[in-house]
Design a protein around this motif. Structure first.
Motif, PDB file in Angstrom:
ATOM      1  N   ARG A   1      14.585 -56.854 -22.373  1.00  0.00           N
ATOM      2  CA  ARG A   1      14.238 -56.802 -23.790  1.00  0.00           C
ATOM      3  C   ARG A   1      12.732 -56.787 -24.009  1.00  0.00           C
ATOM      4  N   ASN A   2      11.982 -57.395 -23.094  1.00  0.00           N
ATOM      5  CA  ASN A   2      10.523 -57.438 -23.212  1.00  0.00           C
ATOM      6  C   ASN A   2       9.833 -56.312 -22.458  1.00  0.00           C
ATOM      7  N   SER A   3      10.597 -55.374 -21.883  1.00  0.00           N
ATOM      8  CA  SER A   3      10.038 -54.218 -21.155  1.00  0.00           C
ATOM      9  C   SER A   3       9.051 -54.672 -20.075  1.00  0.00           C
ATOM     10  N   LEU A   4       9.523 -55.557 -19.191  1.00  0.00           N
ATOM     11  CA  LEU A   4       8.675 -56.039 -18.107  1.00  0.00           C
ATOM     12  C   LEU A   4       8.484 -54.923 -17.088  1.00  0.00           C
ATOM     13  N   PRO A   5       7.249 -54.745 -16.589  1.00  0.00           N
ATOM     14  CA  PRO A   5       6.988 -53.638 -15.653  1.00  0.00           C
ATOM     15  C   PRO A   5       7.550 -53.934 -14.271  1.00  0.00           C
ATOM     16  N   GLY A   6       7.770 -52.879 -13.521  1.00  0.00           N
ATOM     17  CA  GLY A   6       8.230 -52.988 -12.141  1.00  0.00           C
ATOM     18  C   GLY A   6       7.857 -51.734 -11.373  1.00  0.00           C
ATOM     19  N   TYR A   7       8.007 -51.791 -10.045  1.00  0.00           N
ATOM     20  CA  TYR A   7       7.654 -50.674  -9.168  1.00  0.00           C
ATOM     21  C   TYR A   7       8.844 -50.395  -8.242  1.00  0.00           C
ATOM     22  N   HIS A   8       9.077 -49.122  -7.997  1.00  0.00           N
ATOM     23  CA  HIS A   8      10.146 -48.743  -7.073  1.00  0.00           C
ATOM     24  C   HIS A   8       9.717 -47.499  -6.305  1.00  0.00           C
ATOM     25  N   CYS A   9      10.301 -47.364  -5.129  1.00  0.00           N
ATOM     26  CA  CYS A   9       9.993 -46.223  -4.265  1.00  0.00           C
ATOM     27  C   CYS A   9      10.961 -45.091  -4.580  1.00  0.00           C
ATOM     28  N   PRO A  10      10.468 -43.877  -4.783  1.00  0.00           N
ATOM     29  CA  PRO A  10      11.378 -42.757  -5.099  1.00  0.00           C
ATOM     30  C   PRO A  10      12.167 -42.268  -3.903  1.00  0.00           C
ATOM     31  N   GLY A  11      11.815 -42.688  -2.677  1.00  0.00           N
ATOM     32  CA  GLY A  11      12.538 -42.241  -1.496  1.00  0.00           C
ATOM     33  C   GLY A  11      13.812 -43.046  -1.293  1.00  0.00           C
ATOM     34  N   HIS A  12      14.872 -42.373  -0.864  1.00  0.00           N
ATOM     35  CA  HIS A  12      16.170 -43.024  -0.647  1.00  0.00           C
ATOM     36  C   HIS A  12      16.592 -42.816   0.804  1.00  0.00           C
ATOM     37  N   SER A  13      17.212 -43.837   1.354  1.00  0.00           N
ATOM     38  CA  SER A  13      17.773 -43.741   2.703  1.00  0.00           C
ATOM     39  C   SER A  13      19.246 -44.116   2.646  1.00  0.00           C
ATOM     40  N   ILE A  14      20.025 -43.523   3.538  1.00  0.00           N
ATOM     41  CA  ILE A  14      21.469 -43.765   3.548  1.00  0.00           C
ATOM     42  C   ILE A  14      21.755 -44.990   4.407  1.00  0.00           C
ATOM     43  N   VAL A  15      22.279 -46.029   3.778  1.00  0.00           N
ATOM     44  CA  VAL A  15      22.646 -47.265   4.477  1.00  0.00           C
ATOM     45  C   VAL A  15      24.098 -47.553   4.158  1.00  0.00           C
ATOM     46  N   GLU A  16      24.950 -47.550   5.202  1.00  0.00           N
ATOM     47  CA  GLU A  16      26.374 -47.799   5.070  1.00  0.00           C
ATOM     48  C   GLU A  16      27.010 -46.869   4.037  1.00  0.00           C
ATOM     49  N   GLY A  17      26.576 -45.613   4.117  1.00  0.00           N
ATOM     50  CA  GLY A  17      27.170 -44.601   3.244  1.00  0.00           C
ATOM     51  C   GLY A  17      26.657 -44.596   1.824  1.00  0.00           C
ATOM     52  N   ARG A  18      25.656 -45.413   1.484  1.00  0.00           N
ATOM     53  CA  ARG A  18      25.129 -45.466   0.125  1.00  0.00           C
ATOM     54  C   ARG A  18      23.619 -45.257   0.159  1.00  0.00           C
TER      55      ARG A  18
END
Length: 760
Positions: free
Chosen positions: A372-389
């Motif tokens: 609700r307060n639009s707290l910032p965060g960071y994430h990596c756009p790269g994805h790796s397959i772990v246990e089929g996900r």
């Protein structure tokens, strides 16, 4: 012409086409003798035996090049007539007038050979169907195309040779003019033009964004000069600046004193309709034909131009990620090969936007805002397959990260705090002074235009009112524009910040000793904080170790030094939030009766909220039912009699409208059920209730107003007696008499009489 014996009766029965063409409009205007010679071919056609009515002049292609057939309507029409066998001979001064490329030339030869059409020029008459004549015509067509190539090569070679010396005079960008010496480039003599161009580079050095320079011009209402390269006088027009104009100034190497040629290439292509299209494509620098540095005085030097170009490139959206060096360990603070900056700063609260780098794969981290307060965060756009996900290698909130980096930054710049604050105040004053200087030059320019309009008006003959009225209107317009500029200048002078006195300077110096107050001041925006961080930080590499509940940061400064930090991440999981049992019980009662969307509306009308404090939706209700094992409503194909139905279905059964039923439900005339406040009404349909809705009123039933007058009671009292069953009532469903009808009893009793034994 010779060999007139080639003309036979079959040719004379058809038309004679005289094709006339000049390659450019300049040749049409200057080489008039050649045009006369081509029109004189009509007399040659008369000598060969054609009548004047059988001779057709084709001069639609005057001023067009013969290098291609596109756009030459005259040639196209003539080729179509030849293909239909309507042309006996085609006359031209030289066969090169017909076409300058072999594709068009041989197509015409084939058509003439098939239809036995002759081709004639000053050398003779040719039969395209004859081998020897076709050989001569083919040789002439090849020589014509070769001649055009040789002429173009000579001209292009001369142009390139002159451009290699920096002496070829091409269109110069706004702010430059050609001098009298060969290759001499000078600043524009208009001081206002030069000052506007200088302001662009000064603003960019402060803001680092072409868009913010453009917005600064627009916010201050400053006009921008545009130089018309096509006019002989190189007239300058003052207009509101566009982003393209500002970006063009920053990206053009001419402003850095460089002479360039061949920055673009003309490319040809065929569209879906088969037409040839041309487009100009910008070339990379290593493919430019000519680049001469320090050719003329520039507004900036070459090093500044290179730095500006790199900064503009960094402001654009980053390209696709290039795989980092596998030998690079996580969180070592080094830059990945080929890594681009993260773009221009935005308005979001994530301070490391464009600076944060994933310590696991080396990709540039992206920002997101949650809650609700639009707290910032960071994430990596790269994805790796772990246990089929697919899983991201990093996703973390940004509040703790931003605080740690901010503390490190403030500690590093603390010694320079006082100088930075004083410098900021000086920049603010200089910013206003730059805008005022632009307006002073604008007023001076408009004053000159008003004086020039006055002199033109004074010089006209007073009796020539047609001209005098127009010049007078121009003079008044220039005076109005001058008054508007002077008014704007006065307003901006009143808004100009005063110079710092000793007391204010001491207060700023005291604030500079505590940069934390300036950093957290309400007037300091997130964009300002990001700009400050980018002055010293190159990037921040972030690696998260979930098993150890910590994050490792490697802050790389512009100087090349690396600072390493560790941040403890929270251990406890947030408490599980559950929906209250009272709401669950209500959903359990409503589920057999209503759909999920209706139940959500009922809960919202009762101001109930989900476990996270949000309004209920159909999805929320469905999820709660599935989680608690509550079955959903199954609507029957036919509503059974004496079973509760909705108001809409009851209205269909009674032949009435839902609004009427709701009105009688509120009055208490029709019994209805409501599981909970805010829920839809349910009506139990019975034979007795169906009997109350009739087509015509039975004997003894009168309208409400007559019944109340006869009984001597009010309307509300009458409705209450109907509700208690003391009075019989029916509802007329249609017709002019539609409405409630009440049966008047034969013996009436006093409504206020209390029955014996009733008490009270």
């Amino acid at each position: 012409m010779t060999d007139a014996s080639a003309v036979g009766p079959e040719h004379l029965r058809r038309a004679a086409f005289v094709y006339i063409r000049q390659s450019s409009m300049a040749q049409v205007e200057n080489n008039t003798e050649s045009t006369r010679r081509q029109y004189a071919l009509v007399d040659k056609a008369l000598q060969l035996g054609w009548s004047r009515t059988a001779i057709t002049l084709v001069d639609d292609d005057l001023g067009l090049s013969g290098a291609r057939v596109v756009g030459r309507s005259g040639f196209t029409h003539m080729a179509a007539e030849v293909a239909m066998g309507r042309v006996g001979i085609v006359l031209c001064l030289e066969v090169s007038r017909l076409a300058r490329n072999n594709a068009d030339w041989y197509r015409l030869l084939d058509l003439c050979a098939l239809t036995h059409t002759l081709i004639a020029d000053t050398d003779g008459i040719y039969r395209p169907g004859d081998f020897n004549d076709r050989l001569v015509l083919g040789l002439k067509g090849t020589m014509s195309e070769a001649e055009l190539h040789i002429l173009r090569a000579r001209l292009d070679g001369g142009i390139r040779h002159k451009a290699a010396r920096g002496e070829l005079r091409r269109g110069l960008p706004t702010g430059f003019v050609w001098g009298e010496a060969d290759g001499e480039v000078l600043f524009h003599p208009d001081e206002a033009v030069v000052n506007a161009i200088c302001t662009v580079f000064e603003r960019f050095a402060e803001t680092g964004s072409a868009r913010r320079v453009w917005l600064w011009f627009r916010s201050n209402g400053l006009p921008f000069p545009l130089q018309d390269t096509r006019s002989l006088g190189r007239k300058v027009r003052w207009v509101l600046p566009t982003y393209q104009a500002i970006h063009g100034v920053l990206a053009h190497p001419c402003y850095a004193g460089a002479y360039t040629y061949g920055r673009t290439r003309l490319e040809r292509s065929i569209d879906d309709q088969g037409n040839m299209r041309r487009r100009s494509r910008r070339l990379p620098r290593d493919e430019w034909a000519v680049l001469i540095r320090d050719h003329h005085p520039g507004y900036i030097d070459w090093d500044t131009f290179e730095a500006n170009r790199m900064r503009i490139d960094a402001n654009t959206r980053p390209k696709a990620h290039v795989t980092a060096d596998p030998n690079r360990g996580p969180a070592d603070g080094s830059a990945a090969g080929g890594r681009r900056r993260g773009g221009a700063v935005r308005e979001g609260a994530a301070l490391l936007q464009g600076l944060a780098v994933c310590g696991h794969c080396g990709r540039r981290l992206r920002t997101h805002y949650r809650g609700r307060n639009s707290l910032p965060g960071y994430h990596c756009p790269g994805h790796s397959i772990v246990e089929g996900r697919g899983q991201s290698c990093l996703n973390i909130g940004g509040s703790q990260i931003d605080v740690a980096v901010t503390e490190a930054f403030l500690e590093a710049v603390q010694p320079a705090g006082m100088e930075a604050v004083v410098r900021a105040a000086e920049c603010l004053e200089a910013d206003h002074d730059a805008a005022l200087q632009q307006w002073r030059l604008e007023i001076e320019r408009r004053r000159y235009e008003a004086s020039l309009a006055e002199r033109r008006y004074q010089a006209v003959d007073p009796d020539n009112r047609l001209v005098a009225r127009g010049l007078e209107a121009q003079w008044e317009q220039r005076l109005r524009e001058l008054g508007e500029a002077e008014g704007e200048m006065a307003r901006r002078q009143r808004q100009r910040p005063n110079c710092l006195n000793k007391t204010e300077r001491d207060a700023l110096l005291a604030l500079g000793r505590d940069l934390r107050r300036a950093w957290s001041a309400p007037t300091t925006t997130d964009r300002d904080r990001k700009e400050l961080l980018r002055t010293l930080l190159e990037d921040v590499t972030l690696a998260v170790e979930r098993a150890e509940y910590r994050a490792r940061l490697a802050i790389r400064w512009r100087s090349g030094d690396v600072m390493r930090l560790e941040i403890a991440l929270p251990h406890s999981n947030p408490p599980t939030r559950k929906t209250d049992e009272e709401t669950i019980d209500l959903i359990r009662r409503l589920a057999p009766l209503h759909a999920d969307g209706v139940i959500a509306g009922i809960l919202n009308r009762q101001t109930r909220r989900t476990a996270s404090g949000e309004r209920f939706t159909a999805s929320h209700v469905q999820a709660l039912r599935h989680h608690r094992g509550i079955p959903c409503r199954k609507a029957p194909s036919e509503p059974p009699v004496s079973e509760p139905v909705s108001v809409r279905k009851a209205a269909t059964l009674f032949g009435s409208t839902p609004s009427t039923l709701l009105r009688w439900i509120e009055a208490g005339v029709i019994p209805a059920e409501q599981p909970t406040p805010g829920a839809p009404w349910q009506i139990r349909v019975t034979d007795e209730l169906l009997g109350r809705f009739v087509e015509t009123a039975p004997t003894g039933f009168v309208p409400m107003n007559e019944a109340t007058k006869s009984l001597g009671i009010s309307r509300q009292t009458g409705l209450q007696r109907v509700k208690r069953g003391e009075l019989d009532a029916v509802h007329i469903r249609q017709g002019r008499g539609k409405g409630l009808r009440i049966k008047i009893p034969e013996t009436t009793t006093d409504l206020f009489t209390i029955a014996p034994g009733s008490g009270g």
